[in-house]
Design an enzyme around this catalytic site. Structure first.
Site, PDB file in Angstrom:
ATOM      1  CG  ASP A  76      10.927  69.906 -77.885  1.00  0.00           C
ATOM      2  OD1 ASP A  76      10.458  70.877 -78.531  1.00  0.00           O
ATOM      3  OD2 ASP A  76      10.884  69.837 -76.642  1.00  0.00           O
ATOM      4  CD  GLU A  77       7.063  73.593 -80.216  1.00  0.00           C
ATOM      5  OE1 GLU A  77       5.964  73.723 -80.775  1.00  0.00           O
ATOM      6  OE2 GLU A  77       7.655  74.506 -79.619  1.00  0.00           O
TER       7      GLU A  77
ATOM      8  CE1 TYR B 233       8.672  76.414 -85.502  1.00  0.00           C
ATOM      9  CE2 TYR B 233       7.926  75.253 -83.538  1.00  0.00           C
ATOM     10  CZ  TYR B 233       8.958  75.775 -84.303  1.00  0.00           C
ATOM     11  OH  TYR B 233      10.259  75.663 -83.875  1.00  0.00           O
TER      12      TYR B 233
ATOM     13  CE  LYS C   5      12.214  73.887 -87.459  1.00  0.00           C
ATOM     14  NZ  LYS C   5      13.337  74.684 -88.045  1.00  0.00           N
TER      15      LYS C   5
HETATM   16  P1  NAD Z   1      13.473  83.425 -84.644  1.00  0.00           P
HETATM   17  O1  NAD Z   1      12.070  83.522 -85.130  1.00  0.00           O
HETATM   18  O2  NAD Z   1      13.902  84.251 -83.485  1.00  0.00           O
HETATM   19  O3  NAD Z   1      14.489  83.769 -85.843  1.00  0.00           O
HETATM   20  C1  NAD Z   1      14.315  83.283 -87.144  1.00  0.00           C
HETATM   21  C2  NAD Z   1      15.243  84.070 -88.059  1.00  0.00           C
HETATM   22  O4  NAD Z   1      15.101  83.545 -89.390  1.00  0.00           O
HETATM   23  C3  NAD Z   1      14.916  85.562 -88.147  1.00  0.00           C
HETATM   24  O5  NAD Z   1      16.090  86.321 -88.078  1.00  0.00           O
HETATM   25  C4  NAD Z   1      14.248  85.703 -89.513  1.00  0.00           C
HETATM   26  O6  NAD Z   1      14.429  86.985 -90.079  1.00  0.00           O
HETATM   27  C5  NAD Z   1      14.949  84.620 -90.305  1.00  0.00           C
HETATM   28  N1  NAD Z   1      14.176  84.128 -91.438  1.00  0.00           N
HETATM   29  C6  NAD Z   1      12.856  83.766 -91.453  1.00  0.00           C
HETATM   30  N2  NAD Z   1      12.510  83.370 -92.682  1.00  0.00           N
HETATM   31  C7  NAD Z   1      13.623  83.452 -93.450  1.00  0.00           C
HETATM   32  C8  NAD Z   1      13.892  83.159 -94.820  1.00  0.00           C
HETATM   33  N3  NAD Z   1      12.938  82.702 -95.628  1.00  0.00           N
HETATM   34  N4  NAD Z   1      15.141  83.355 -95.279  1.00  0.00           N
HETATM   35  C9  NAD Z   1      16.123  83.837 -94.465  1.00  0.00           C
HETATM   36  N5  NAD Z   1      15.914  84.139 -93.172  1.00  0.00           N
HETATM   37  C10 NAD Z   1      14.672  83.948 -92.676  1.00  0.00           C
HETATM   38  O7  NAD Z   1      13.709  81.887 -84.366  1.00  0.00           O
HETATM   39  P2  NAD Z   1      14.646  81.178 -83.286  1.00  0.00           P
HETATM   40  O8  NAD Z   1      13.897  81.055 -82.031  1.00  0.00           O
HETATM   41  O9  NAD Z   1      15.967  81.817 -83.307  1.00  0.00           O
HETATM   42  O10 NAD Z   1      14.748  79.725 -83.924  1.00  0.00           O
HETATM   43  C11 NAD Z   1      15.765  79.395 -84.867  1.00  0.00           C
HETATM   44  C12 NAD Z   1      15.560  77.955 -85.300  1.00  0.00           C
HETATM   45  O11 NAD Z   1      15.635  77.106 -84.149  1.00  0.00           O
HETATM   46  C13 NAD Z   1      14.203  77.685 -85.940  1.00  0.00           C
HETATM   47  O12 NAD Z   1      14.381  76.742 -86.969  1.00  0.00           O
HETATM   48  C14 NAD Z   1      13.386  77.063 -84.818  1.00  0.00           C
HETATM   49  O13 NAD Z   1      12.415  76.189 -85.341  1.00  0.00           O
HETATM   50  C15 NAD Z   1      14.463  76.312 -84.064  1.00  0.00           C
HETATM   51  N6  NAD Z   1      14.184  76.107 -82.636  1.00  0.00           N
HETATM   52  C16 NAD Z   1      13.819  77.154 -81.843  1.00  0.00           C
HETATM   53  C17 NAD Z   1      13.594  76.932 -80.487  1.00  0.00           C
HETATM   54  C18 NAD Z   1      13.208  78.054 -79.546  1.00  0.00           C
HETATM   55  O14 NAD Z   1      12.879  77.804 -78.392  1.00  0.00           O
HETATM   56  N7  NAD Z   1      13.289  79.316 -79.971  1.00  0.00           N
HETATM   57  C19 NAD Z   1      13.727  75.657 -79.959  1.00  0.00           C
HETATM   58  C20 NAD Z   1      14.110  74.596 -80.802  1.00  0.00           C
HETATM   59  C21 NAD Z   1      14.340  74.852 -82.143  1.00  0.00           C
HETATM   60  P1  TYD Z   2       6.121  79.683 -76.575  1.00  0.00           P
HETATM   61  O1  TYD Z   2       7.203  80.507 -75.952  1.00  0.00           O
HETATM   62  O2  TYD Z   2       5.234  80.328 -77.585  1.00  0.00           O
HETATM   63  O3  TYD Z   2       6.839  78.379 -77.145  1.00  0.00           O
HETATM   64  P2  TYD Z   2       6.176  76.996 -77.724  1.00  0.00           P
HETATM   65  O4  TYD Z   2       4.746  77.200 -77.985  1.00  0.00           O
HETATM   66  O5  TYD Z   2       6.981  76.791 -78.944  1.00  0.00           O
HETATM   67  O6  TYD Z   2       6.440  75.960 -76.652  1.00  0.00           O
HETATM   68  O7  TYD Z   2       5.200  79.140 -75.414  1.00  0.00           O
HETATM   69  C1  TYD Z   2       5.707  78.328 -74.361  1.00  0.00           C
HETATM   70  C2  TYD Z   2       4.534  77.867 -73.562  1.00  0.00           C
HETATM   71  O8  TYD Z   2       3.929  79.004 -72.922  1.00  0.00           O
HETATM   72  C3  TYD Z   2       3.447  77.230 -74.403  1.00  0.00           C
HETATM   73  O9  TYD Z   2       2.874  76.144 -73.669  1.00  0.00           O
HETATM   74  C4  TYD Z   2       2.417  78.334 -74.562  1.00  0.00           C
HETATM   75  C5  TYD Z   2       2.562  79.124 -73.286  1.00  0.00           C
HETATM   76  N1  TYD Z   2       2.275  80.574 -73.402  1.00  0.00           N
HETATM   77  C6  TYD Z   2       1.383  81.183 -72.522  1.00  0.00           C
HETATM   78  O10 TYD Z   2       0.795  80.541 -71.642  1.00  0.00           O
HETATM   79  N2  TYD Z   2       1.152  82.518 -72.658  1.00  0.00           N
HETATM   80  C7  TYD Z   2       1.755  83.271 -73.622  1.00  0.00           C
HETATM   81  O11 TYD Z   2       1.484  84.488 -73.720  1.00  0.00           O
HETATM   82  C8  TYD Z   2       2.684  82.637 -74.504  1.00  0.00           C
HETATM   83  C9  TYD Z   2       3.373  83.413 -75.589  1.00  0.00           C
HETATM   84  C10 TYD Z   2       2.911  81.284 -74.359  1.00  0.00           C
END
Ligand code: NAD
Ligand code: TYD
Length: 354
Positions: free
Chosen positions: A133-134, A158, A162
């Site tokens: 959503d970012e 980031y 995306k």
């Molecule tokens: P993460 O950082 O935990 O995992 C990313 C994975 O991708 C890792 O296993 C890493 O080794 C692999 N990777 C990175 N670069 C690569 C490459 N070039 N080739 C193959 N593998 C590679 O991320 P996540 O939190 O699991 O997020 C997964 C996806 O979901 C991302 O696209 C992220 O933008 C999206 N997303 C995450 C969140 C969240 O809150 N975590 C929310 C919405 C969307």
């Molecule tokens: P994060 O988990 O890094 O996700 P995103 O930046 O993708 O939303 O952070 C969630 C929220 O928490 C964000 O507003 C930043 C804040 N945050 C802190 O206040 N302290 C921290 O140490 C971290 C990692 C995040």
């Protein structure tokens, strides 16, 4: 079979484990194993004939082409990415490399594969791109939640990277007819999240008696969704989403960061009380993140109406289960903290697999 990228990361491991708990359909997982990839998360699948792991980069067009040719997946689910905003501020290059350039190479390989498909496999093939959503930028307090037709206004390296990948995915549909689906999800939490993100960082720091760094006033708001609900949304989008469409995914659960941190502290006070008084005493306000988005909120009515998806977990139940998950796994936390998890591949596969 399905081809998952980034399956050793947080959402990826949850997705692969959930998939194989529900289905006999095999999964091929391609992951580069950056610092964020932890194949130990998938240790329970060792020896499972339905699961194959390949250590490699989505930007390696030849490798991806070979895997597609050899395995003939009916779908690609792209979860591979650099995902942490703070890291993107300190080192944006890796974000452009993976989220834009490597994603482009992945799309090229998939386009070539799709061009060779005929009949039913061609009609059914899908490329599901998992986004955030970012990309929509930051909301004012009174703004309505993000809808799919909101303008993209990414503010961090980031989210900009995306957004760029989302645009490429869209273009591959419009230009080449690739049957793509894109999901834009809010902040996830749950098992296996790397402790650089807010919730696991707070749990892990608190258990170590370290400060809980809250950026700025802590009144930034995010929508939080349990990762299992996100995985269910991805399965629904894959199953019934309309090619070329995007779907917003969120929990209708908007909270200020400070509320999250206080809730984590209160749960730890209940589940693992410490001698020195409430964990809230460790909360420390630190300098704000540069360009910090103030508010995200997601309108998930399209996926609810079209695909019947709604989150099943309440935040209260999900956060309690998550805190307990980390409490129950001191070994996992320790190996992540010391970096020992990175030796897992060496120990279990004697080097990388192809
Ligand atoms: P993460 O950082 O935990 O995992 C990313 C994975 O991708 C890792 O296993 C890493 O080794 C692999 N990777 C990175 N670069 C690569 C490459 N070039 N080739 C193959 N593998 C590679 O991320 P996540 O939190 O699991 O997020 C997964 C996806 O979901 C991302 O696209 C992220 O933008 C999206 N997303 C995450 C969140 C969240 O809150 N975590 C929310 C919405 C969307
Ligand atoms: P994060 O988990 O890094 O996700 P995103 O930046 O993708 O939303 O952070 C969630 C929220 O928490 C964000 O507003 C930043 C804040 N945050 C802190 O206040 N302290 C921290 O140490 C971290 C990692 C995040």
């Amino acid at each position: 079979m399905i081809f998952v990228t980034g399956g050793a990361g947080f959402i990826g491991s949850n997705f692969v484990l959930d998939w194989l708990a529900r289905s006999e359909e095999p999964v091929l997982n391609l992951d580069k194993l950056t610092y964020a990839g932890n194949p130990e998360n998938l240790a329970s699948l060792q020896g499972d004939a339905r699961y194959a792991f390949v250590h490699g980069d989505i930007g390696d067009g030849e490798l991806v082409a070979r895997l597609l040719r050899d395995h003939q997946p009916r779908a690609v689910i792209n979860l591979a990415a650099e995902s942490h905003v703070d890291r993107s501020i300190h080192g944006p290059a890796a974000f452009v490399q993976t989220n834009v350039v490597a994603t482009f190479h992945l799309l090229e390989a998939v386009r070539n594969y799709f061009a060779g498909l005929q009949g039913e496999p061609r009609r059914l093939f899908r490329f599901l791109h998992v986004s955030t959503d970012e990309v929509f930028g930051s909301l004012q307090a009174s703004d309505p939640a993000f809808r799919e037709d909101n303008a993209y206004q990414p503010n961090s390296p980031y989210s900009a990277s995306k957004a760029a990948s989302d645009h490429l995915v869209r273009a591959y549909h419009h230009t080449y007819g690739l049957p793509v689906l894109t999901s834009n999800c809010s902040n996830n939490y749950g098992p296996f999240q790397f402790p650089e993100k807010l919730i696991p960082l707070m749990i892990v720091n608190a258990l170590a008696g370290q400060n809980l760094p809250v950026y700025g006033d802590g009144l930034q708001r995010r929508d939080w969704l349990h990762v299992a609900d996100h995985c269910e949304a991805l399965r629904r989008v894959l199953e019934a989403g309309r090619p070329g469409e995007t779907y917003n995914v969120g929990g209708r659960n908007e909270l200020a960061n400070i509320q999250i941190v206080q809730r984590v502290c209160d749960l730890l006070d209940e589940l693992a009380p410490r001698a020195g008084g409430s964990f809230r005493g460790l909360i420390t306000h630190v300098a704000d993140r540069p360009g910090h988005d103030r508010r995200y909120a997601v309108d998930a009515s399209k996926i609810a109406t079209e695909l019947g998806w709604r989150p099943a977990h309440t935040f209260e139940e999900g956060i309690r289960q998550t805190v307990q998950w980390y409490l129950d796994r001191p070994g996992w936390v320790e190996r992540v903290k010391t970096g020992a998890y990175r030796e897992w591949v060496q120990a279990h596969y004697q080097g990388s697999l192809q």
